[in-house]
Design a protein around this motif. Structure first.
Motif, short mmCIF file in Angstrom:
data_model
loop_
_atom_site.label_atom_id
_atom_site.label_comp_id
_atom_site.label_asym_id
_atom_site.label_seq_id
_atom_site.Cartn_x
_atom_site.Cartn_y
_atom_site.Cartn_z
N LEU A 74 -12.80 -0.60 1.15
CA LEU A 74 -12.88 -1.57 0.30
C LEU A 74 -14.43 -1.71 -0.16
O LEU A 74 -14.68 -1.67 -1.20
N VAL A 90 -6.81 -3.30 -4.61
CA VAL A 90 -6.54 -2.81 -3.49
C VAL A 90 -5.81 -3.79 -2.57
O VAL A 90 -5.92 -4.89 -2.56
N PHE A 91 -4.84 -3.35 -1.78
CA PHE A 91 -4.19 -4.08 -0.73
C PHE A 91 -4.63 -3.60 0.65
O PHE A 91 -5.00 -2.52 0.93
N LEU A 92 -4.89 -4.80 1.54
CA LEU A 92 -5.63 -4.42 2.73
C LEU A 92 -4.11 -4.45 3.86
O LEU A 92 -3.15 -5.32 3.55
N SER A 93 -4.14 -3.54 4.47
CA SER A 93 -2.93 -3.31 5.41
C SER A 93 -2.58 -4.66 6.17
O SER A 93 -1.31 -5.06 6.21
N ASN A 94 -3.48 -5.32 6.57
CA ASN A 94 -3.25 -6.62 7.47
C ASN A 94 -3.49 -7.87 6.88
O ASN A 94 -3.57 -8.92 7.61
N ILE A 143 -7.85 -0.13 12.26
CA ILE A 143 -7.21 -0.05 10.68
C ILE A 143 -7.81 -1.14 9.72
O ILE A 143 -8.27 -0.88 8.54
N ILE A 144 -8.08 -2.40 10.18
CA ILE A 144 -8.62 -3.43 9.38
C ILE A 144 -10.03 -2.93 9.04
O ILE A 144 -10.37 -2.96 7.95
N ARG A 181 -11.32 0.03 8.99
CA ARG A 181 -11.21 1.25 8.22
C ARG A 181 -10.74 0.58 6.66
O ARG A 181 -11.49 1.18 5.67
N ASP A 182 -9.91 -0.27 6.68
CA ASP A 182 -9.42 -0.87 5.32
C ASP A 182 -10.72 -1.53 4.67
O ASP A 182 -11.02 -1.27 3.46
N ASP A 202 -15.29 1.56 -2.14
CA ASP A 202 -14.72 1.46 -3.35
C ASP A 202 -15.51 0.49 -4.41
O ASP A 202 -16.04 0.85 -5.48
N ARG A 203 -15.82 -0.74 -3.92
CA ARG A 203 -16.66 -1.61 -4.80
C ARG A 203 -18.05 -1.15 -4.65
O ARG A 203 -18.70 -1.31 -5.98
N GLN A 230 -5.53 -0.83 17.84
CA GLN A 230 -5.27 0.12 16.77
C GLN A 230 -5.24 -0.84 15.59
O GLN A 230 -5.72 -0.15 14.42
N THR A 231 -4.91 -1.89 15.58
CA THR A 231 -4.91 -2.73 14.38
C THR A 231 -6.09 -3.08 13.83
O THR A 231 -6.46 -2.97 12.50
N LYS A 251 0.78 -1.06 -0.03
CA LYS A 251 -0.02 0.19 -0.18
C LYS A 251 1.03 1.29 0.00
O LYS A 251 0.40 2.26 -0.76
N GLU A 255 -1.32 5.95 9.13
CA GLU A 255 -2.12 4.84 9.63
C GLU A 255 -1.87 4.25 10.99
O GLU A 255 -2.80 3.84 11.81
#
Lengths: 186, 554
Positions: free
Chosen positions: B153, A35-39, B145-146, B148-149, B156-157, B141-142, A7, A81
């Protein structure tokens, strides 16, 4: 490697060179992901492929790209991030560098599929520290130098980073000497 | 086994428990961990605990004074101490030491986000390695982020899907426009074929010999067949585009069944078939679109007649299906039957069961597909049972909600058709009709027919000319085609209606477009009535008579 790295390559290319260049790099690298997913864990070959294609499309050397990418990763991707995580890792550059080994151990515990590199510190002085970098991934030492440079910029601390051991030249790991303060000006 | 005694010095202890503190029996500080001392410097040796912290009671949401008794009572629980002067809260475990009595508290700050941690001037390294607080915060926090990702996504879709949908809608609109245009293009020549055939058959152009009459009948029959195919195609397209709207009325089912049977009677008689209607309740009324229901039944009956060998029988039977609360219409025949394999694709459009059948039995394969879609529009269904060589039974179910066993009603006023006689010279008080149409064949067809039926006719070939002619000749009635060059029919009607002199002149709009909304547009422009081409001339004349003032009708 985790998606956050890919990303970041994407963000670096699109913000610096535009979306068209990114699409060209992706095409050249044969990357299909929208799209790349961060995790999400992605094969390392994707990252290496993207960097290889970027050298051709952008007309830059791999070292230039890797160094820029290292700085960008800290100053943009990680700050945007993982800003809180980054800020919580240290109040200043030396604290951050000292905590880096533990930071990676904690990350490895949280992300079970991630095989993060290992860091060690030695020779901590008032104005310098020696950082040791161990990784099974080849060819990323310039990227790590870019990361250190990015961290120094993050803390507004002028620093000088010199690589003193080279794994690709036969040493058992990569080693960096990081100076700050007056030592960095010499 | 001997318990191992060990000593750790104060610095080591502070590294293990950087937020610990030790109190004496009077709740005064004896010792604090290094990090706690840094972030809370006032809480130093000799200070009384309650001057700096109070106990946060999770159950009552209230702060409490901390006493040795309270600590003893709760020593197996978690203590949350809230600072009196800052946002610091400590999450602690108490250990009571004896001789001398002391109270040791071990734990770390109670933080739920990394941001909160930063506000307390803490970094990850301030926490002991065995303390999982930092890991939990990093995981939180991770996860954010997941999340939010994933939201990104999905967004976007969704955006891509919206674009695809918009493109699809555009394509669908183009398809509708194409169908509308095709409808016009196909119906215009067909109008001429059917109209001229009708005129010829009625002797408008003179008497014909038997062979000519037979040929004209064949032309007319083929034209009508072609028209029904075009209509089927358009109906399917309309349903596909979601533009088919049912005109639901309380319809008498015996009338619908009788009318449907009458339409296939001729075919059945030719094959000497026994055609039967069996209804267990002849007074039954159903909320349905009568015209579409007839279309379904005629389709099923025509198929039954088509595929039943000479001398066989076709039965239309209706009965209530109490379980599904619907009225069942079963069309049963003693025909050739359908194989199990063919039954599966029977209702797919453009499906002819096999090439041999399609040669022997004409058809496009649209009928059953349309039947099913029309039934579904009614909220109903169509099922089929069949046995090779013995026959088939198609069952249509239409839901009976809204059904009223009302009194059968309605005067079905019979249509009187005037006799058509050859053209002759007409007196000047005969009604004058303006026929406006850019298609020469249509113009001639309609004009000839009207003249043959004792009307005086003037002609215009576009909307502009129509307005001009109307002003010059003040006709009794105008037949206005809609799609014309220069000025279209709708504009021409609006122009005429804007002039007081022609505000009340009867205008009948004629259009080749059968896609929905034409009638509304024509009526809104000011037309008195609307007919879709190919025009049934007898129906047209009937409407013309109805619109003309009594003293002007012939």
């Amino acid at each position: 490697m985790y998606g956050m790295v890919n990303k970041s390559v994407q963000a670096l290319v699109t913000t610096t060179f535009g979306i068209d260049k990114w699409e060209s790099i992706k095409r050249k690298a044969g990357v299909k992901e929208d799209v790349f997913l961060s995790n999400e864990s992605y094969p390392d070959s994707i990252t290496y492929g993207l960097i290889g294609a970027a050298t051709e499309v952008l007309g830059m050397s791999a070292d230039e790209i890797l160094f820029a990418f290292g700085e960008f990763w800290i100053l943009h991707t990680a700050r945007e991030e993982y800003g809180d995580m980054l800020s919580s890792a240290g109040r200043n550059l030396p604290e951050f560098l000292e905590y880096l080994p533990m930071f990676h151990i904690r990350v490895a515990l949280i992300f079970p599929n991630l095989k993060p590199p290992r860091f060690e510190c030695s020779n901590r002085k008032a104005d310098r520290i020696t950082m040791h970098y161990f990784s099974h991934r080849p060819g990323l030492s310039v990227f790590v130098r870019g990361l250190f440079s990015g961290v120094a910029k993050l803390y507004n601390t002028p620093a000088q980073i010199t690589q003193t051991k080279f794994k690709d030249k036969g040493d058992d790991h990569d080693e960096f000497l990081v100076y700050w303060g007056d030592a960095a000006k010499q | 086994m001997t318990q191992a005694d060990f000593m750790i010095d104060r610095e080591q202890f502070s590294k293990l428990f950087p937020f610990h503190f030790l109190l004496d029996a009077n709740m005064r500080v004896l010792q604090t961990g290094a990090v706690l001392a840094r972030i809370c410097p006032q809480f130093c040796v000799g200070q009384e605990l309650n001057d700096h912290f109070s106990l946060f009671d999770l159950s009552s949401d209230r702060a409490k004074r901390i006493t040795p008794e309270l600590i003893s009572r709760r020593q197996t629980g978690i203590f949350i101490f809230e600072s009196a002067t800052s946002n610091l809260s400590l999450r602690l475990q108490a250990i009571i030491l004896r001789d001398p009595e002391r109270y040791l508290f071990l734990g770390s700050p109670w933080v739920r986000t990394l941001k909160q941690m930063q506000l307390l001037q803490l970094v990850m390294n301030d926490f002991a390695l065995h303390d999982s607080t930092v890991d939990l915060l990093q995981m939180t926090q991770t996860n954010d982020i997941i999340k939010r990702d994933l939201y990104q996504l999905v967004a976007d879709r969704t955006a891509k899907l919206s674009l695809a949908n918009a493109e699809l809608s555009r394509v669908m609109r183009s398809k509708d426009d194409f169908l509308s245009a095709m409808s016009h293009e196909l119906r215009t020549p067909l109008n001429a074929v059917l109209g001229l055939s009708e005129s010829l058959a009625e002797g408008v152009y003179g008497e014909m010999n038997a062979k000519q009459a037979q040929s004209i009948n064949t032309i007319a029959e083929s034209g009508r067949h072609l028209l029904s195919l075009i209509n089927d195609l358009l109906d399917l397209a309309k349903i596909g585009a979601g533009k088919m709207e049912l005109e639901l009325n309380n319809a008498n089912m015996e009338d619908v069944c009788q009318a449907s049977l009458r339409l296939v009677l001729g075919q059945a008689q030719k094959k000497n078939l026994n055609l039967t209607l069996a209804m267990n309740d002849k007074s039954v009324m159903l909320m349905a679109d009568e015209r579409r229901l007839k279309q379904i039944l005629v389709n099923l009956l025509s198929n039954a007649v088509k595929f039943t060998p000479d001398g066989g029988s076709v039965t239309l039977e209706t009965m209530w299906d109490l379980e599904s609360e619907s009225l069942m219409f079963s069309v049963r025949d003693t025909g050739i039957g359908i194989t199990t394999e063919d039954l599966k694709r029977l209702f797919s459009p453009f499906t002819q069961l096999d090439s041999k059948l399609s040669r022997q039995y004409a058809g496009t394969g649209l009928g059953l597909s349309l039947v099913l879609k029309l039934a579904e529009l009614h909220g109903g269904s169509v099922t089929v049972e069949s046995e090779i060589g013995k026959g088939s039974c198609f069952t249509l179910r239409i839901p009976g909600k809204g059904l009223e066993n009302a009194i059968r009603g309605g005067d079905k006023g019979a249509v009187t058709i005037s006799e058509i006689s050859p053209t002759k010279i007409l007196p000047s008080n005969t009604p004058l009709v303006l026929v406006a149409d850019d298609n020469e064949i249509n113009l001639i067809t309609v004009s000839d027919y009207l003249r043959a039926n004792q009307w005086r006719v003037i002609q215009a070939r576009d909307g502009l000319e129509a307005v001009k002619m109307a002003r010059q000749h003040a006709p009794s009635l105008v037949l206005m085609d809609i799609q014309m060059p220069q000025m279209d029919g709708l504009d021409a009607i609006v122009h005429l209606r804007a002039d007081n002199q022609y505000a009340k002149i009867p205008i009948i709009a004629l259009t080749s477009c059968a896609i929905g909304g034409d009638r509304e547009r024509c009526m809104a422009a000011g037309a008195n009535d609307y007919l879709s081409k190919p025009v049934n001339m007898k129906q047209l004349v009937k409407i013309m008579h109805a619109l003309l003032p009594k003293d002007e009708t012939r």
